[in-house]
Design an enzyme around this catalytic site. Structure first.
Site, PDB file in Angstrom:
ATOM      1  N   ASN A 251     -29.590 -63.544  75.736  1.00 33.14           N
ATOM      2  CA  ASN A 251     -28.912 -64.622  75.017  1.00 33.14           C
ATOM      3  C   ASN A 251     -29.602 -65.943  75.335  1.00 33.14           C
ATOM      4  O   ASN A 251     -29.775 -66.294  76.508  1.00 33.14           O
ATOM      5  CB  ASN A 251     -27.443 -64.695  75.424  1.00 33.14           C
ATOM      6  CG  ASN A 251     -26.692 -65.745  74.615  1.00 33.14           C
ATOM      7  OD1 ASN A 251     -26.168 -65.480  73.551  1.00 33.14           O
ATOM      8  ND2 ASN A 251     -26.631 -66.968  75.142  1.00 33.14           N
TER       9      ASN A 251
ATOM     10  N   ALA B   2     -27.628 -72.654  73.301  1.00 31.35           N
ATOM     11  CA  ALA B   2     -27.947 -73.796  72.447  1.00 31.35           C
ATOM     12  C   ALA B   2     -28.781 -74.821  73.204  1.00 31.35           C
ATOM     13  O   ALA B   2     -28.513 -75.135  74.360  1.00 31.35           O
ATOM     14  CB  ALA B   2     -26.671 -74.434  71.932  1.00 31.35           C
TER      15      ALA B   2
ATOM     16  N   ARG C 113     -61.804 -80.622  31.708  1.00 32.58           N
ATOM     17  CA  ARG C 113     -60.466 -81.143  31.423  1.00 32.58           C
ATOM     18  C   ARG C 113     -59.466 -80.853  32.545  1.00 32.58           C
ATOM     19  O   ARG C 113     -58.379 -81.424  32.563  1.00 32.58           O
ATOM     20  CB  ARG C 113     -59.949 -80.582  30.098  1.00 32.58           C
ATOM     21  CG  ARG C 113     -60.589 -81.246  28.880  1.00 32.58           C
ATOM     22  CD  ARG C 113     -59.988 -80.733  27.598  1.00 32.58           C
ATOM     23  NE  ARG C 113     -60.504 -79.414  27.255  1.00 32.58           N
ATOM     24  CZ  ARG C 113     -60.011 -78.656  26.279  1.00 32.58           C
ATOM     25  NH1 ARG C 113     -58.971 -79.079  25.559  1.00 32.58           N
ATOM     26  NH2 ARG C 113     -60.546 -77.469  26.020  1.00 32.58           N
TER      27      ARG C 113
END
Length: 454
Positions: A375, A378, A15
């Site tokens: 650092n 972006a 099942r």
């Protein structure tokens, strides 16, 4: 008195409509049969006996060592299944506890109660029952006028008045071992061609032996899984159980109903879990963390005082005080040092960001090592794949990588070097050097204070 444990896990589970053996379907991150094994293990000094059948080899590979395997080659019913365990336990155990591998919510405490019920009353057989309005296909426990158990009648064989009985057989038994091994071969063959374990009850009563029943007050414990619907119900019950345990241990969950914590996850005290968070696998989270909302953490190590905000962390390490997000991805092999920061829309893969590194936004760092205090501006990308092989990038301590920089690996940027915005770095840049351009060239030395972060 030695106790043997038999766990029935041979059924096909048709099942479930799955090629995967039923007992291997995952529940809170583990195959469901693991829970039955773990619940029974503290009760015995003997390895639990796992009766396998359908998908036997898959079950063996998934469960591994720590149990004794016996195989039911023909599916001839539960009585026949238990009989297969006889060679593994006869002469070693005075009593036998029998349970199913598809009832993952049973607790050690409940199993112990069944064993103790038999011992305290010196009964031949003890069984676990539950009183519930929804019988879920369980057999009915028929009692006599004196309240004693007479027999168990399966739902398919029950008369109308027997179907109205709400005390149900949960399928957990504790038996005198010698009596069990003697009587299993005597079970009658049912019309379906199977031998029912439940017929032992009527056999014992017919011999004038004592049969006792102990009821569980929590119907969810005996939730058997036969369909995907049952699996979802068990998942929800297990999730509530896990979440309650962690909240009692000092973890705050803003909305437990939307917090998914798998069974092997560990969470430290005073951590706050925000809604729509998923914690999976062997994840370890320290104390005083903020996790979520919308976080997914999979098989990762998170230190103390960390934050994971609306991000995906998988196979990664975050040391104390580091943070990620929102909308960032730490892929396998990512390692953030203490206090490192990965802001929004960043991706780190197989790379180490040293202590205090800042990678604010829109950057990809892969196959790299970034020194402490550096650092990453972006839009920085480590170009690590040349079409055939991956190459590493090394960024020295306190280096400053300007926005929109392409670091074409293999390449090294030295300690306290400064890379101007928009540069394409294709050759190593020495320590303390200012470089920029396409391709980046050395333009001079970095003056004291240049390239320092805020």
């Amino acid at each position: 008195m030695a106790l043997g444990v038999v766990i029935l896990a041979a059924g096909q589970g048709t099942r479930m409509k799955s090629a995967l053996p039923k007992v291997l379907h995952p529940l809170a991150g583990r195959p469901m049969v693991f829970y039955s094994i773990e619940a029974a293990r503290p009760l015995t000094s003997l390895p639990p006996v796992l009766v396998v059948g359908h998908g036997a080899e898959e079950v063996r590979q998934a469960v591994g060592e720590g149990v004794t395997y016996v195989e039911q080659r023909e599916q001839l019913g539960t009585g026949h299944a238990v009989l297969q365990a006889r060679p593994a336990l006869e002469g070693l155990a005075d009593e036998v506890l029998i349970l199913y591998g598809d009832m993952p919510l049973l607790t050690t405490e409940t199993l112990h109660r069944v064993v103790e019920a038999r011992r305290e009353t010196r009964a031949t057989l003890a069984l676990l029952t539950v009183v519930a309005e929804d019988p879920r296909g369980f057999g009915r426990v028929v009692r006599g006028a004196d309240g004693n158990v007479l027999r168990i009648v399966e739902e398919a064989d029950a008369k109308e008045e027997e179907r109205a009985i709400r005390e149900l057989n949960a399928g957990v038994y504790a038996c005198d071992a010698a009596w069990l091994w003697d009587h299993l071969p005597q079970l009658p063959l049912r019309p379906k061609g199977e031998y029912y374990l439940t017929d032992l009850v009527e056999m014992a009563v017919g011999e004038g032996r004592r049969v006792v029943a102990t009821a569980t007050p929590d119907p969810t414990e005996v939730l058997g899984i036969n369909t995907r619907v049952h699996l979802a119900e068990a998942e929800a019950a297990m999730r509530r159980r896990i979440n309650r345990r962690w909240m009692k241990a000092g973890v705050t969950m803003i909305d437990p109903e939307t917090t998914y914590v798998e069974a092997d996850v560990v969470i430290g005290a005073d951590t706050i879990i925000w809604p729509n968070t998923v914690l999976r696998g062997q994840t370890r989270i320290g104390s005083r963390c903020q996790i979520g909302p919308g976080a997914v953490i999979d098989n990762s190590i998170i230190g103390n005082d960390c934050r994971v905000f609306a991000s995906v962390v998988e196979g990664a390490v975050m040391e104390d005080g580091s943070d990620v997000g929102p909308f960032s991805h730490l892929r396998p092999g990512a390692h953030l040092g203490a206090g490192a920061h990965v802001g929004n829309f960043g991706e780190v893969k197989n790379a180490i960001l040293g202590p205090g590194v800042k990678m604010g936004h829109f950057s990809y760092v892969g196959d790299a090592e970034v020194g402490a205090g550096a650092n990453i501006g972006a839009g920085t990308v480590t170009c690590n794949f040349d079409g055939r092989r991956k190459h590493r990038t090394v960024v020295g301590e306190e280096a400053f990588i300007g926005s929109g920089t392409m670091l074409v690996a293999p390449v090294r940027v030295g300690r306290r070097a400064v890379i101007g915005a928009g540069s394409v770095v294709t050759r190593d840049i020495p320590d303390g050097t200012l470089a920029y351009g396409v391709p980046a060239r050395e333009r001079g030395r970095v003056k004291e204070g240049e390239g320092d972060g805020p």
